[in-house]
Design a protein around this motif. Structure first.
Motif: not given
Length: 436
Positions: A145-153, A160-164, A269-270, A291-297
């Motif tokens: 599970x940690x490796x999948x999340x790490x790869x997505x991160x 270059x996705x900001x503030x996710x 913070x992420x 995973x969420x990002x500002x101003x994205x529904x």
């Protein structure tokens, strides 16, 4: 004919050169990151047998499966036996059930390809879109599970996705919470489907649906449950409620273990525990995340553990599995390079002047062999000015001028369109200029 007749079907899009190039750059980045983690590519058909897909996504998800009608005599009946791929997870489960003995264990795969949903199109919501998935089959370890999340991160960071931010929960936490609130097991699925709407509906609307529709919970139970999940101190409340729930405690342990494993990889913070995160798909069994990002529904990525899906399809032994997916269609508009001007189409443009264009094609072929993108003018104008404008529009650095005068002299002019400098060469040697 009405202009609308030429639009693509609702919920689908055309991608012209600049947008296609931007998408391919993003896909290449994702493939590179996934490959560095040891995930291998897998390609499956665009459609599956209907029985393979249905019953895997819950009542709401099953309604969004794009069905394909039977051909021939069955067409008039409206019967369907095939359906377009809804996601990449269920096809993966079918592949494992079919080719399990030929696959390594654990099997780490990624898939980048379109999927289809019979959904109502809206902002950031399409009927045809690309999913970027990665999964690990055959490992029950929390390290998977940690490796999948790490790869997505890492993919989101590299793009270059900001503030996710990752929101993490466990289906066991949710099951334990329903247990604590006395929700009957047979109503649990319906209640979770409604709770999954907390990010779209006001809390009171969710309470009303829980007490009057799905689950038919007592109003006080529905109100207290929603209050706990939406409170500013929801984490503390849920941990307290689950004190005496064995399955709830197991879920909290899963969440805490994942956060601990990722503490040196994903900044605090992420990522964080979000007890109101549900993930509506029925096949999840353990850790889940979005995973969420500002101003994205909605979410821009999601995933979780689904240990029962493959065994359910093959009637075999329990096969642990986990995976995640990037919502690349929502991610692309967030990227810094999304609005960059289109890259040049050609490196070298070759004019076609006069009546004999044989040398033009020969020179273009020779220059392409040096590795440069090279094109010959295909328009009807024989004017040099028009062809030079075409060369500039293609973003070409160099233009070959080989009109009647140059042909008679056995020479070709190479013009640098950036500096304006010109050199002359024999046609049979012009490729040497670019190969130096």
């Amino acid at each position: 004919m009405a202009t609308d007749s030429f639009l693509p079907p609702s919920g689908t899009r055309d991608f012209l050169a600049a947008e296609s190039a931007a998408r391919e750059r993003a896909f290449a980045t994702v493939r590179d990151v996934f490959g560095r983690y040891g995930f291998q590519p897998l390609h499956t058909p665009a459609f599956e047998r209907l029985e393979v897909l249905t019953g895997k996504y819950g009542d709401e998800g099953d309604k969004l499966v794009f069905k394909i009608l039977r051909r021939g005599e069955h067409e008039a009946t409206g019967e369907a036996d095939l359906a377009l791929r809804y996601d990449h997870t269920v096809p993966l489960a079918r592949v494992v059930a079919s080719h399990g003995s030929r696959l390594p264990r654990p099997y780490k795969r990624y898939a980048l390809a379109p999927v289809w949903r019979a959904d109502r199109p809206g902002k950031g919501r399409f009927r045809e879109f690309v999913q970027c998935d990665l999964d690990i089959v055959g490992s029950a370890s929390p390290l998977a599970d940690a490796e999948v999340v790490s790869a997505l991160y890492q993919a989101l960071e590299t793009l270059g996705v900001p503030e996710f931010r990752f929101l993490v929960n466990s289906r066991k936490v949710l099951i334990g919470l329903l247990e604590v609130y006395g929700v009957p097991a047979e109503a649990g699925g319906s209640v979770l489907i409604t709770l999954d709407k907390l990010d779209k509906l006001r809390p009171e609307a969710v309470v009303a649906e829980l007490s009057q529709g799905r689950g038919a919970l007592p109003a006080s139970t529905a109100s207290n449950l929603v209050a706990d999940l939406t409170a500013s101190d929801a984490v503390a409340r849920v941990r307290k409620e689950l004190t005496h729930s064995t399955i709830g405690q197991a879920g909290l342990a899963e969440v805490d273990r994942l956060l601990d494993l990722l503490s040196d990889t994903v900044p605090s913070r992420r990522i964080g525990f979000a007890p109101n995160l549900v993930r509506g798909l029925d096949y999840y069994t353990g850790v889940i995340y979005e995973v969420t990002a500002p101003d994205v529904p909605g979410s821009i990525a999601s995933g979780g553990r689904y240990d029962g899906l493959i065994a359910g399809m093959s009637a075999g032994a329990q096969t642990p599995a986990c995976g995640g997916s990037l919502g690349i269609e929502r991610i692309l508009p967030l990227l810094p390079a999304a609005n960059e001007p289109a890259a040049p189409t050609l490196d070298v443009a070759v004019t076609a002047l006069g009546d004999d264009h044989t040398d033009a094609f020969r020179m273009a072929a020779a220059i392409r062999r040096t590795g440069l993108r090279t094109g010959v003018y295909l328009g009807s104008s024989g004017k040099l000015a028009r062809q030079l404008k075409w060369a500039a529009d293609q973003g070409a650095r160099f233009c070959l001028i080989h009109g009647p005068a140059e042909q008679a002299a056995g020479r070709v002019i190479v013009r640098d369109l950036t500096s304006g400098a010109q050199t002359t060469h024999p046609p049979e040697r012009v490729a040497d200029f670019f190969g130096e």
